[in-house]
Enzyme design. Sequence first.
Site, mmCIF file in Angstrom:
data_model
loop_
_atom_site.group_PDB
_atom_site.id
_atom_site.type_symbol
_atom_site.label_atom_id
_atom_site.label_comp_id
_atom_site.label_asym_id
_atom_site.label_seq_id
_atom_site.Cartn_x
_atom_site.Cartn_y
_atom_site.Cartn_z
ATOM 1 N N GLU A 123 3.084 66.860 44.668
ATOM 2 C CA GLU A 123 3.959 67.957 44.251
ATOM 3 C C GLU A 123 3.402 69.193 44.930
ATOM 4 O OE1 GLU A 123 4.722 71.233 42.460
ATOM 5 O OE2 GLU A 123 3.994 70.330 40.585
ATOM 6 N N CYS B 47 4.115 77.157 41.540
ATOM 7 C CA CYS B 47 4.903 76.662 42.676
ATOM 8 C C CYS B 47 6.380 76.850 42.387
ATOM 9 C CB CYS B 47 4.548 75.225 43.008
ATOM 10 S SG CYS B 47 4.599 74.183 41.586
HETATM 11 C C1 UN1 Z 1 3.194 74.261 39.369
HETATM 12 O O1 UN1 Z 1 3.201 75.486 39.394
HETATM 13 O O2 UN1 Z 1 2.492 73.626 40.176
HETATM 14 O O3 UN1 Z 1 8.227 75.015 35.662
HETATM 15 C C2 UN1 Z 1 3.949 73.404 38.420
HETATM 16 C C3 UN1 Z 1 7.187 75.694 35.677
HETATM 17 C C4 UN1 Z 1 5.861 75.012 35.513
HETATM 18 C C5 UN1 Z 1 5.453 74.621 36.893
HETATM 19 C C6 UN1 Z 1 4.170 73.944 37.050
HETATM 20 N N1 UN1 Z 1 5.970 73.923 34.583
HETATM 21 O O4 UN1 Z 1 7.215 76.881 35.879
#
Ligand code: UN1
Length: 523
Positions: free
Chosen positions: A285, A319
């Site tokens: 990811e 992210c």
């Molecule tokens: C990340 O930033 O790697 O949806 C994932 C969201 C969080 C994201 C996590 N659950 O903003």
Amino acid sequence: MPNKFKITYSALNADLSLIHKAFDEEVIKVRAELGREFPSIVGGKEIKTGVLNIKTNPANTNEVIAKYHVATEANVNEAFKIAKNAQKAWGAVPYLERVSIVNKAADIIRDRKMRIAVLMTLEVGKNRMESLGDAEESADLLSYYGEQMVNNNGYSHPLGKLSPNEDTRDVLRPYGVFSVIAPFNFPMALGAGMASAAILGGNAVVFKPSDDAPGTAHELYLAFRDAGLPEGLFQVLYGKGAAIGEAMTKHPMCDGVAFTGSKKIGMSIIQTMHSGRYAKPALVELGGKNAAFVCATADLDKAAQGCMKSAFGLSGQKCSALSRLYVHESVYASFIEKLIAQAKSVKIGDPAKQENYMGPVISGATVERHLSAIEDARKIGKIIHGGNDLRTQAEFKNGHFAEPTIAELPRESRHFQDEFFSPFIAVTKFTDLSEAIDHANTAEYGLTGGIFTTEKKEIEFFMDHYEAGVLYANRASGATTGAWPGVQSFCGWKGSGGGSGKGGCGPYYVSQFMREQSRTIMG
Ligand code: UN1
């Protein structure tokens, strides 16, 4: 009853005074033990022989938070040997027993969430609500993935017959040992999610947490240990990605990797996993360059709030963070005014304090990357909010603080393509939604996106054409952020994910940690 109240990333107008009080009390407790040494864990043993590194508070680098023992290559070898052995027995344990242990670990995390959240706040600079959300999400990830095992009957299904005397079952079986490598930004949830899915699937995990969160990682280890997970199934190795992470992915006994982090490292892990004696799974990811579209009929207050939260929450280091904003020309001036008002309301400072919404970024390198984006933006565009180096101000000089910044920029600029992982929004006007979405789709990433409009047709068009795995419409609690286990599956398309197109938090995640086998038995 602060422990009974559930904090997610998207709520809430509830009375949180009890939670704040409990958090403040916990800060005092955790601060009393700062500077503790965290060992790598191999086969249930604490390894305290490695080089001792120091972890400081990103909000105040004079404060030593923890020390952690870096693992050696010998520790990596030992961990894989132990994992391989432990997995043989674990893979044969009935799936309901595996689910029950993981559910116990979820309950332990819920019980300890205040402590976990405080550790996270001090280690990586998340504000208290984000930290509590992370701890809570970790527990929910474990429970949700367990539920998936149960709902799918342990991934064992009868198949058809070609003759009356045959019986075939399709079963998903573990791969063996997974290397799980987690980032700093969701130090509990991302480690917990990847590791629990692997463990539920019958695998053993060799875990490399971020060096920025040793105390939080140790809490995850303790939760699994105290839940009764047999030794050797979740081992912890501290160290740099370039040394320990690489040794873990290249190890001959590594049967698969789950990684969350940068696109650059993720792509190199995929290459490693596909270039040995045979291809092994790499579940990755990766980053994002997430866009929101504010259309002519949008509720502009909702839109400004949602965009602020997603761009500046966790200092832009998700992210899923919003970093590109396309605003319809007819509402441009009034929306930007509201967005700037929202940005001005962001209180920056020590994230352990209730009043601060935005803490520091994780490192000096992130501050530099942010400042360089600002410098370039100044040359080719117009900064309309922020743009200063906060470290020149006395209250921020001991931490890695980055100012929330909004800039109007030409579409061709790198600000519409590169992930900065800092609180920066590149803004542009649009006339035609379809053309704006086409432009947004030129980015190599495809993680999240949001739209604000009251036109149903525009929502449908956005959902059908914007290339990303996680989409939101009219979400004031977060234009592009805040996915929750079992509520929004978190699937990275294009450069944000890793091939299979199936994400964490969703119904297909656990199954990716297993390989399929059909079993035909003739009667
Ligand atoms: C990340 O930033 O790697 O949806 C994932 C969201 C969080 C994201 C996590 N659950 O903003």
